[in-house]
Design a protein around this motif. Structure first.
Motif, PDB file in Angstrom:
ATOM      1  N   LEU A  12      78.863 -42.323  22.128  1.00  0.00           N
ATOM      2  CA  LEU A  12      80.131 -41.700  22.505  1.00  0.00           C
ATOM      3  C   LEU A  12      80.055 -40.181  22.604  1.00  0.00           C
ATOM      4  CD1 LEU A  12      82.735 -43.766  20.449  1.00  0.00           C
ATOM      5  CD2 LEU A  12      82.713 -43.479  22.921  1.00  0.00           C
ATOM      6  N   ALA A  13      79.618 -39.539  21.541  1.00  0.00           N
ATOM      7  CA  ALA A  13      79.710 -38.077  21.468  1.00  0.00           C
ATOM      8  C   ALA A  13      78.903 -37.371  22.558  1.00  0.00           C
ATOM      9  CB  ALA A  13      79.297 -37.594  20.080  1.00  0.00           C
ATOM     10  N   PRO A  14      77.624 -37.707  22.758  1.00  0.00           N
ATOM     11  CA  PRO A  14      76.863 -36.986  23.793  1.00  0.00           C
ATOM     12  C   PRO A  14      77.450 -37.175  25.198  1.00  0.00           C
ATOM     13  CG  PRO A  14      75.377 -38.163  22.329  1.00  0.00           C
ATOM     14  CD  PRO A  14      76.752 -38.628  22.004  1.00  0.00           C
ATOM     15  N   GLY A 223      63.524 -47.085  18.885  1.00  0.00           N
ATOM     16  CA  GLY A 223      63.764 -48.447  19.327  1.00  0.00           C
ATOM     17  C   GLY A 223      64.124 -48.496  20.803  1.00  0.00           C
ATOM     18  N   THR A 224      65.305 -49.073  21.088  1.00  0.00           N
ATOM     19  CA  THR A 224      65.760 -49.185  22.476  1.00  0.00           C
ATOM     20  C   THR A 224      66.636 -48.005  22.906  1.00  0.00           C
ATOM     21  OG1 THR A 224      67.667 -50.502  21.751  1.00  0.00           O
ATOM     22  CG2 THR A 224      65.682 -51.708  22.418  1.00  0.00           C
ATOM     23  N   LEU A 225      66.853 -47.048  22.016  1.00  0.00           N
ATOM     24  CA  LEU A 225      67.693 -45.889  22.332  1.00  0.00           C
ATOM     25  C   LEU A 225      66.884 -44.864  23.115  1.00  0.00           C
ATOM     26  CD1 LEU A 225      70.590 -44.836  21.829  1.00  0.00           C
ATOM     27  CD2 LEU A 225      69.669 -43.585  19.861  1.00  0.00           C
ATOM     28  N   LYS A 226      67.446 -44.446  24.274  1.00  0.00           N
ATOM     29  CA  LYS A 226      66.743 -43.523  25.164  1.00  0.00           C
ATOM     30  C   LYS A 226      67.602 -42.288  25.433  1.00  0.00           C
ATOM     31  CE  LYS A 226      63.555 -46.714  25.931  1.00  0.00           C
ATOM     32  NZ  LYS A 226      62.179 -46.613  25.419  1.00  0.00           N
ATOM     33  N   ASN A 227      66.935 -41.164  25.567  1.00  0.00           N
ATOM     34  CA  ASN A 227      67.565 -39.916  26.012  1.00  0.00           C
ATOM     35  C   ASN A 227      67.437 -39.801  27.520  1.00  0.00           C
ATOM     36  OD1 ASN A 227      68.828 -38.332  24.075  1.00  0.00           O
ATOM     37  ND2 ASN A 227      66.913 -37.415  23.358  1.00  0.00           N
ATOM     38  N   LEU A 228      68.536 -39.594  28.228  1.00  0.00           N
ATOM     39  CA  LEU A 228      68.462 -39.307  29.664  1.00  0.00           C
ATOM     40  C   LEU A 228      68.235 -37.806  29.799  1.00  0.00           C
ATOM     41  CD1 LEU A 228      68.685 -40.154  32.609  1.00  0.00           C
ATOM     42  CD2 LEU A 228      71.173 -39.972  32.414  1.00  0.00           C
ATOM     43  N   ALA A 296      70.862 -28.684  33.340  1.00  0.00           N
ATOM     44  CA  ALA A 296      70.934 -27.406  32.637  1.00  0.00           C
ATOM     45  C   ALA A 296      71.541 -27.557  31.244  1.00  0.00           C
ATOM     46  CB  ALA A 296      71.760 -26.405  33.457  1.00  0.00           C
ATOM     47  N   LEU A 297      72.505 -28.459  31.097  1.00  0.00           N
ATOM     48  CA  LEU A 297      73.206 -28.607  29.825  1.00  0.00           C
ATOM     49  C   LEU A 297      72.478 -29.517  28.843  1.00  0.00           C
ATOM     50  CD1 LEU A 297      76.885 -28.994  31.115  1.00  0.00           C
ATOM     51  CD2 LEU A 297      75.921 -27.033  29.886  1.00  0.00           C
ATOM     52  N   ILE A 301      73.244 -28.893  24.919  1.00  0.00           N
ATOM     53  CA  ILE A 301      74.296 -29.593  24.171  1.00  0.00           C
ATOM     54  C   ILE A 301      73.901 -31.033  23.831  1.00  0.00           C
ATOM     55  CG2 ILE A 301      76.074 -28.179  25.258  1.00  0.00           C
ATOM     56  CD1 ILE A 301      76.829 -30.555  26.977  1.00  0.00           C
ATOM     57  N   GLY A 302      72.758 -31.461  24.319  1.00  0.00           N
ATOM     58  CA  GLY A 302      72.294 -32.815  24.029  1.00  0.00           C
ATOM     59  C   GLY A 302      72.435 -33.734  25.220  1.00  0.00           C
TER      60      GLY A 302
END
Length: 309
Positions: A12-14, A223-228, A296-297, A301-302
């Motif tokens: 939610l937050a990101p 695990g299955t959590l990915k950063n875009l 850029a963000l 900001i994550g």
């Protein structure tokens, strides 16, 4: 080899912070463009100089208030939308992406259309409830005042056979409209949302990917959590622009048929060309700006975090 991944959930937050920040920047740009446009109008049209001076004097407020308002509005919209997605995905299935490396080679139509249409339906229901709540007091007030108004008109005109809606008829009309808003609006939102999203996925799978594929760069978190981490600008902008240009073509063909039926063939052809070109330019620029701001963000900001499985 195509690897189909399902977006099980979105943190939610990101997502909320990223979406509201991007919309705040877009609102800031829109405010500046608006001020420049009014300044040009004021300079070129003497009659508009007073109006232009008012806009110019309020420019600082517009540049500050518009982005702040956009930030908080989209903060709420994005938060609730992702809350709905995370709640519906285990029940309806999340959006699936056919990935080959970092390229989105296809978007399975049913999963994409179903969950997005369901979210749009819930939003339509909420909006319908608010609109119904807003108009009900108006119809109630009208229904109570109709007898007094009709009697006053009859007395003033000496008319005895005037057809004036009764208070009960007005009240019934208000109830009918409220039912349409609360029940009919969500049904229409689901039908048109499902069809529109399905067409978008089909256009992407069979047309846009022949020219350009959206690319998504992920980093593993745990695990299955990915950063875009980033979205390459040109491939995404071109693919999205092609999809919506097809919608523009369909709209342009409808305008062409309508205007041609009225004898204005030249106007229909112009509307067709304007619709095709306008949709391509608008969605290419819009997607390019969003992806540029995202890239850029994200380090600051994550990045948006997705559970891909």
């Amino acid at each position: 080899m195509v690897d189909v991944k399902e977006i099980k959930s979105v943190e939610l937050a990101p997502f909320t912070l990223m979406s509201s920040s991007i919309h705040a920047i877009l609102a800031f740009i829109a405010a500046i463009i608006t001020l420049i446009a009014f300044g040009i109008i004021a300079a070129l049209v003497p009659q508009a100089s007073v109006f232009g001076s008012v806009i110019t004097s309020a420019g600082a407020a517009l540049i500050i208030i518009y982005p702040i308002a956009a930030f908080f509005i989209y903060l709420a919209i994005s938060f609730f939308t992702i809350l709905l997605y995370n709640g519906l995905a285990p029940r309806l299935g999340g959006i699936k992406l056919g990935l080959e490396g970092n390229e989105v080679t296809n978007i399975p139509v049913v999963s994409f259309s179903l969950i997005l249409a369901a979210i749009e339906t819930i939003w339509a229901f909420i909006i319908g409830v608010f609109l119904a709540a807003a108009i009900t007091p108006v119809f109630t007030a009208l229904s109570s005042s109709i007898p007094v108004v009709s009697q006053a008109i009859a007395n003033a005109t000496n008319a005895t056979n005037m057809t004036i809606p009764t208070g009960q008829a007005v009240a019934a009309g208000g109830v009918f409209l409220a039912i349409i808003l609360i029940i009919g609006l969500p049904i229409m939102a689901f039908i048109f949302g499902f069809i529109g999203n399905a067409l978008a996925a089909i256009f992407y799978n069979y047309i846009a990917t022949k020219v350009s594929k959206i690319q998504l760069n992920f980093d593993a978190v745990t695990g299955t959590l990915k950063n875009l981490t980033s979205i390459p600008v040109v491939p995404a902008s071109l693919a999205v622009a092609i999809v919506f240009t097809i919608f523009g073509l369909l709209r342009g063909l409808a305008d062409l048929a309508s205007l041609s039926a009225n004898g204005n063939v030249a106007g229909g052809v112009g509307a067709l060309i304007a619709s095709i070109v306008g949709y391509f330019i608008m969605y290419f620029i819009g997607t390019a700006l969003i992806t540029i701001f995202y890239n850029a963000l994200a380090p600051r900001i994550g990045a948006v975090k997705l559970e891909l499985e």
